[in-house]
Design an enzyme around this catalytic site. Sequence first.
Site, PDB file in Angstrom:
ATOM      1  N   GLN A 125      -1.841  -8.203 -12.873  1.00 56.28           N
ATOM      2  CA  GLN A 125      -1.920  -6.742 -12.943  1.00 56.28           C
ATOM      3  C   GLN A 125      -0.930  -6.247 -14.000  1.00 56.28           C
ATOM      4  OE1 GLN A 125      -0.576  -4.656  -9.455  1.00 56.28           O
ATOM      5  NE2 GLN A 125      -1.978  -2.965  -9.767  1.00 56.28           N
ATOM      6  N   SER A 128       2.666  -1.375 -15.214  1.00 58.15           N
ATOM      7  CA  SER A 128       3.930  -0.731 -15.576  1.00 58.15           C
ATOM      8  C   SER A 128       4.376  -1.076 -16.993  1.00 58.15           C
ATOM      9  CB  SER A 128       5.033  -1.125 -14.600  1.00 58.15           C
ATOM     10  OG  SER A 128       4.726  -0.700 -13.290  1.00 58.15           O
ATOM     11  N   SER A 160       2.585  -8.833 -11.877  1.00 59.90           N
ATOM     12  CA  SER A 160       2.528  -9.861 -10.838  1.00 59.90           C
ATOM     13  C   SER A 160       1.508 -10.941 -11.189  1.00 59.90           C
ATOM     14  CB  SER A 160       2.176  -9.224  -9.487  1.00 59.90           C
ATOM     15  OG  SER A 160       1.019  -8.418  -9.587  1.00 59.90           O
ATOM     16  N   GLU A 251      -5.211  -0.914  -3.691  1.00 63.03           N
ATOM     17  CA  GLU A 251      -3.883  -1.515  -3.590  1.00 63.03           C
ATOM     18  C   GLU A 251      -3.078  -0.854  -2.479  1.00 63.03           C
ATOM     19  OE1 GLU A 251      -0.295  -2.808  -6.608  1.00 63.03           O
ATOM     20  OE2 GLU A 251      -1.429  -1.006  -7.047  1.00 63.03           O
ATOM     21  N   ASN A 370       7.132   4.892  -2.602  1.00 64.43           N
ATOM     22  CA  ASN A 370       6.830   5.735  -1.450  1.00 64.43           C
ATOM     23  C   ASN A 370       7.205   7.187  -1.685  1.00 64.43           C
ATOM     24  OD1 ASN A 370       5.916   3.434  -0.257  1.00 64.43           O
ATOM     25  ND2 ASN A 370       7.310   3.479   1.490  1.00 64.43           N
ATOM     26  N   GLU A 371       8.178   7.429  -2.565  1.00 59.79           N
ATOM     27  CA  GLU A 371       8.507   8.819  -2.907  1.00 59.79           C
ATOM     28  C   GLU A 371       7.316   9.487  -3.586  1.00 59.79           C
ATOM     29  OE1 GLU A 371      12.170   6.578  -2.272  1.00 59.79           O
ATOM     30  OE2 GLU A 371      10.400   6.215  -3.499  1.00 59.79           O
TER      31      GLU A 371
END
Length: 398
Positions: A125, A128, A160, A251, A370-371
């Site tokens: 993947q 980023s 990854s 995902e 999570n933010e």
Amino acid sequence: MDLLLDDETEAFRVEVREFLAANVPNPPLPSYDSPEGAVAHRQWERTLYDAGFSAVSWPKEYGGRDVTLLQWVIFEEEYFKAGAPARISQNGMFLLGPTLFAHGSKDQLDRILPKMANGDEIWAQAWSEPESGSDLASLRSPARKVDGGWRLSGQKIWSSRAPFADRAFGLFRSGAAEPATSGQRPSRHDGLTYFMFDLKAEGVTVRPIPQLDGDPGFAEIFLDDVFVPDEDVIGAVDDGWRVAMSTSSNERGMSLRSPGRFLATADRLVELWKSVSENGFASERVADAWIAAQAYRLHTFGTVTRLSGGGELGAESSITKVFWSELDVALHETAIDLRGADGELTGPPDADWTSGYLFSLGGPIYAGTNEIQRNIIAERILGLPRESSVSARTGGAK
């Protein structure tokens, strides 16, 4: 939602359980983030494929078994309960695969999916960038149109499986953001295109990044004018953001992190508590974690029912992602505490708990922090205004 399984599904469960009992490697395979482990896990993928268990929910023409979504959930429960190896093919099987089913061409399905299912091609993947992580729309790696395809450049990081993968998928900036209209800012989500590319292609450099345990599970990818044919563009040019949201939903939702892995971990945690706890130490934490795993299972059954009725994952997958990532940390933190001073050991019998704990710490970060997920929940599900809108109406007061 009917929680009673029909005879066909129960028979499928028995078939899966018997196959795993006869074939799960013992001793366990080395980590798939190590060179020797990557080879062993590819072989395991072939074993699954030959038995028809690699991609059970896919159509038979692509190596699947055409089972229902509910039966896939049952397969996952049995898979993790049996302690079967982690899937080195997971980026392809659970992220790119569903994306191709939703947005890919017939040619792409025919070319990509069989090699993905049998383990011949492992996928990384490539999302980023050094200055673009959770804010994925800020990515800058360019794609330049040429005859017959595209030239990709730039840098991807935290990719990854990249050290041992064959191919990768990701977004690149193929055009400019749409001009501002009616006083609105240009949208950074425009001008992005979704590409697949070969990690062995000329101009690609893969540099492994060691993890906390020393294994190179991630890598940074450098692309220097890498040619990609038009046939490896997924969806429409400059419409990659919409396609990528399909990948992200899988995902964050149940595909990559099915409840089976947490149910199995919760059961192991209960057994650990029984063996080491004195005076009921951590009993409430163990009970809470076990109940949360069961809640996620029931939530997934509800999701399966909704999807079977024609629904979509959508923004609700952000709720799921926050839940399972925090559950994973809670399960492993509790286990480490139960082990006491032994919880810091990395050899048997503590290796699984220690490595699992280290891995769980990444959960609140990958697939969008999570933010960020809480912002999505607030804005797209609860309908709350953005902070800037609130400030504008209140004169900047907070």
